[in-house]
Design a protein around this motif. Structure first.
Motif, PDB file in Angstrom:
ATOM      1  N   GLN A 109       0.879  -1.175   0.000  1.00  0.00           N
ATOM      2  CA  GLN A 109       0.000   0.000   0.000  1.00  0.00           C
ATOM      3  C   GLN A 109       0.912   1.218   0.000  1.00  0.00           C
ATOM      4  OE1 GLN A 109      -2.897   0.266   3.176  1.00  0.00           O
ATOM      5  NE2 GLN A 109      -3.000   2.461   2.990  1.00  0.00           N
ATOM      6  N   GLY A 110       0.871   1.947  -1.085  1.00  0.00           N
ATOM      7  CA  GLY A 110       1.687   3.148  -1.185  1.00  0.00           C
ATOM      8  C   GLY A 110       1.073   4.297  -0.409  1.00  0.00           C
ATOM      9  N   GLY A 111       1.857   5.341  -0.286  1.00  0.00           N
ATOM     10  CA  GLY A 111       1.356   6.547   0.363  1.00  0.00           C
ATOM     11  C   GLY A 111       0.383   7.282  -0.544  1.00  0.00           C
ATOM     12  N   LYS A 112      -0.325   8.232   0.037  1.00  0.00           N
ATOM     13  CA  LYS A 112      -1.292   9.007  -0.739  1.00  0.00           C
ATOM     14  C   LYS A 112      -0.546   9.986  -1.638  1.00  0.00           C
ATOM     15  CE  LYS A 112      -5.012   8.607   2.576  1.00  0.00           C
ATOM     16  NZ  LYS A 112      -5.970   9.284   3.426  1.00  0.00           N
ATOM     17  N   GLY A 113      -0.974  10.034  -2.898  1.00  0.00           N
ATOM     18  CA  GLY A 113      -0.379  10.952  -3.856  1.00  0.00           C
ATOM     19  C   GLY A 113      -0.930  12.342  -3.679  1.00  0.00           C
ATOM     20  N   PRO A 114      -0.286  13.297  -4.271  1.00  0.00           N
ATOM     21  CA  PRO A 114       0.864  13.111  -5.149  1.00  0.00           C
ATOM     22  C   PRO A 114       2.204  13.056  -4.422  1.00  0.00           C
ATOM     23  CG  PRO A 114       0.195  15.402  -5.214  1.00  0.00           C
ATOM     24  CD  PRO A 114      -0.775  14.686  -4.307  1.00  0.00           C
ATOM     25  N   PHE A 115       2.273  13.454  -3.168  1.00  0.00           N
ATOM     26  CA  PHE A 115       3.569  13.595  -2.506  1.00  0.00           C
ATOM     27  C   PHE A 115       4.151  12.276  -2.022  1.00  0.00           C
ATOM     28  CE2 PHE A 115       1.285  17.635  -2.000  1.00  0.00           C
ATOM     29  CZ  PHE A 115       2.097  18.406  -2.807  1.00  0.00           C
ATOM     30  N   ASP A 116       3.328  11.301  -1.691  1.00  0.00           N
ATOM     31  CA  ASP A 116       3.833  10.005  -1.246  1.00  0.00           C
ATOM     32  C   ASP A 116       3.564   8.908  -2.270  1.00  0.00           C
ATOM     33  OD1 ASP A 116       4.988  10.778   1.196  1.00  0.00           O
ATOM     34  OD2 ASP A 116       3.019  10.821   2.155  1.00  0.00           O
ATOM     35  N   TYR A 117       3.460   9.288  -3.523  1.00  0.00           N
ATOM     36  CA  TYR A 117       3.221   8.384  -4.649  1.00  0.00           C
ATOM     37  C   TYR A 117       4.591   7.978  -5.174  1.00  0.00           C
ATOM     38  CZ  TYR A 117       1.169   7.146  -9.243  1.00  0.00           C
ATOM     39  OH  TYR A 117       0.752   6.511 -10.382  1.00  0.00           O
ATOM     40  N   LYS A 118       5.031   6.754  -4.863  1.00  0.00           N
ATOM     41  CA  LYS A 118       6.406   6.352  -5.163  1.00  0.00           C
ATOM     42  C   LYS A 118       6.439   5.116  -6.053  1.00  0.00           C
ATOM     43  CE  LYS A 118       8.103   8.575  -1.098  1.00  0.00           C
ATOM     44  NZ  LYS A 118       7.960   8.526   0.317  1.00  0.00           N
ATOM     45  N   LEU A 119       6.523   5.362  -7.351  1.00  0.00           N
ATOM     46  CA  LEU A 119       6.592   4.259  -8.305  1.00  0.00           C
ATOM     47  C   LEU A 119       7.834   3.410  -8.095  1.00  0.00           C
ATOM     48  CD1 LEU A 119       5.327   6.007 -11.522  1.00  0.00           C
ATOM     49  CD2 LEU A 119       4.322   4.004 -10.443  1.00  0.00           C
ATOM     50  N   ALA A 120       8.915   4.004  -7.600  1.00  0.00           N
ATOM     51  CA  ALA A 120      10.140   3.241  -7.360  1.00  0.00           C
ATOM     52  C   ALA A 120       9.887   2.114  -6.363  1.00  0.00           C
ATOM     53  CB  ALA A 120      11.252   4.153  -6.866  1.00  0.00           C
ATOM     54  N   GLU A 121       9.010   2.340  -5.384  1.00  0.00           N
ATOM     55  CA  GLU A 121       8.692   1.276  -4.425  1.00  0.00           C
ATOM     56  C   GLU A 121       7.965   0.118  -5.104  1.00  0.00           C
ATOM     57  OE1 GLU A 121       8.356   4.063  -0.428  1.00  0.00           O
ATOM     58  OE2 GLU A 121       6.561   3.024  -1.135  1.00  0.00           O
ATOM     59  N   VAL A 122       7.102   0.436  -6.062  1.00  0.00           N
ATOM     60  CA  VAL A 122       6.407  -0.608  -6.816  1.00  0.00           C
ATOM     61  C   VAL A 122       7.420  -1.405  -7.633  1.00  0.00           C
ATOM     62  CG1 VAL A 122       4.735  -1.043  -8.673  1.00  0.00           C
ATOM     63  CG2 VAL A 122       4.209   0.617  -6.873  1.00  0.00           C
ATOM     64  N   LYS A 123       8.322  -0.699  -8.307  1.00  0.00           N
ATOM     65  CA  LYS A 123       9.341  -1.394  -9.092  1.00  0.00           C
ATOM     66  C   LYS A 123      10.223  -2.241  -8.182  1.00  0.00           C
ATOM     67  CE  LYS A 123      12.683  -1.471 -12.611  1.00  0.00           C
ATOM     68  NZ  LYS A 123      13.345  -0.876 -13.700  1.00  0.00           N
ATOM     69  N   ASP A 124      10.604  -1.718  -7.011  1.00  0.00           N
ATOM     70  CA  ASP A 124      11.420  -2.496  -6.070  1.00  0.00           C
ATOM     71  C   ASP A 124      10.702  -3.776  -5.662  1.00  0.00           C
ATOM     72  OD1 ASP A 124      13.379  -0.555  -6.174  1.00  0.00           O
ATOM     73  OD2 ASP A 124      12.877   0.324  -4.222  1.00  0.00           O
ATOM     74  N   TRP A 125       9.405  -3.679  -5.369  1.00  0.00           N
ATOM     75  CA  TRP A 125       8.641  -4.853  -4.951  1.00  0.00           C
ATOM     76  C   TRP A 125       8.617  -5.876  -6.079  1.00  0.00           C
ATOM     77  CZ3 TRP A 125       4.761  -8.124  -6.112  1.00  0.00           C
ATOM     78  CH2 TRP A 125       4.264  -8.930  -5.087  1.00  0.00           C
ATOM     79  N   LEU A 126       8.292  -5.425  -7.293  1.00  0.00           N
ATOM     80  CA  LEU A 126       8.245  -6.326  -8.442  1.00  0.00           C
ATOM     81  C   LEU A 126       9.617  -6.945  -8.710  1.00  0.00           C
ATOM     82  CD1 LEU A 126       5.956  -4.211 -10.776  1.00  0.00           C
ATOM     83  CD2 LEU A 126       5.374  -6.432  -9.780  1.00  0.00           C
ATOM     84  N   SER A 127      10.669  -6.152  -8.582  1.00  0.00           N
ATOM     85  CA  SER A 127      12.032  -6.629  -8.802  1.00  0.00           C
ATOM     86  C   SER A 127      12.424  -7.674  -7.762  1.00  0.00           C
ATOM     87  CB  SER A 127      12.999  -5.453  -8.768  1.00  0.00           C
ATOM     88  OG  SER A 127      14.311  -5.880  -9.008  1.00  0.00           O
ATOM     89  N   ASP A 128      12.067  -7.426  -6.505  1.00  0.00           N
ATOM     90  CA  ASP A 128      12.357  -8.394  -5.443  1.00  0.00           C
ATOM     91  C   ASP A 128      11.621  -9.709  -5.679  1.00  0.00           C
ATOM     92  OD1 ASP A 128      13.979  -6.534  -4.204  1.00  0.00           O
ATOM     93  OD2 ASP A 128      12.530  -6.055  -2.617  1.00  0.00           O
ATOM     94  N   LYS A 129      10.398  -9.616  -6.157  1.00  0.00           N
ATOM     95  CA  LYS A 129       9.556 -10.802  -6.334  1.00  0.00           C
ATOM     96  C   LYS A 129       9.876 -11.555  -7.630  1.00  0.00           C
ATOM     97  CE  LYS A 129       5.884 -13.249  -5.201  1.00  0.00           C
ATOM     98  NZ  LYS A 129       5.902 -14.154  -4.091  1.00  0.00           N
ATOM     99  N   PHE A 130      10.147 -10.820  -8.724  1.00  0.00           N
ATOM    100  CA  PHE A 130      10.271 -11.442 -10.039  1.00  0.00           C
ATOM    101  C   PHE A 130      11.618 -11.215 -10.710  1.00  0.00           C
ATOM    102  CE2 PHE A 130       5.733 -10.446  -9.431  1.00  0.00           C
ATOM    103  CZ  PHE A 130       5.238 -11.733  -9.427  1.00  0.00           C
TER     104      PHE A 130
END
Length: 140
Positions: A109-130
């Protein structure tokens, strides 16, 4: 950045299978021209693409979502929240928020945008998993 993540994890290429599905849920218009419009934004000057009034019914919300997809050539699947804003309420997604749902459970669950909207965290999660795909994201 969103399109890079989408291409690397949601589209099969280079002998790599797609491992994720992105879904955008169009909720209330964040910057409706009759409420909290940003007339100085680049989108407002780009042919009025962002000149959308507050939706008065579901048909207007659907029309705004279609315009968004067409005007911005948005490649990711888009659906609309109900007019009662059930998704917005349940996921506390105003004005925007990122989630990863796996097997029916919220795993990110990411932070509320626009200031806590962090696509890098999504990429990190996907990278860690896949495993890592595409170029690294250095900005958070």
């Amino acid at each position: 950045m969103m399109q890079d993540i989408y291409q690397n994890y949601c589209v099969s290429s280079n002998n790599l299978a797609a491992v994720a599905r992105f879904l955008t849920i169009y909720i209330d218009e964040a910057h409706a021209s009759d409420e909290w419009w940003l007339p100085d934004s680049p989108e407002a000057h780009a042919g009025g693409k962002a000149h959308i009034r507050t939706h008065r019914n579901m048909e207007e919300r659907l029309k705004a979502a279609r315009s968004f997809v067409n005007d911005f050539k948005f490649p990711i699947e888009v659906v609309c929240d109900s007019f009662e804003n059930e998704v917005l309420s349940y996921f506390e997604s105003w004005p925007e928020r990122l989630y990863i749902i796996q097997y029916g459970f919220i795993v990110y669950q990411g932070g509320k945008g626009p200031f806590d909207y962090k696509l890098a965290e999504v990429k990190d999660w996907l990278s860690d998993k896949f495993g890592p795909r595409g170029d690294p994201i250095t900005r958070r």
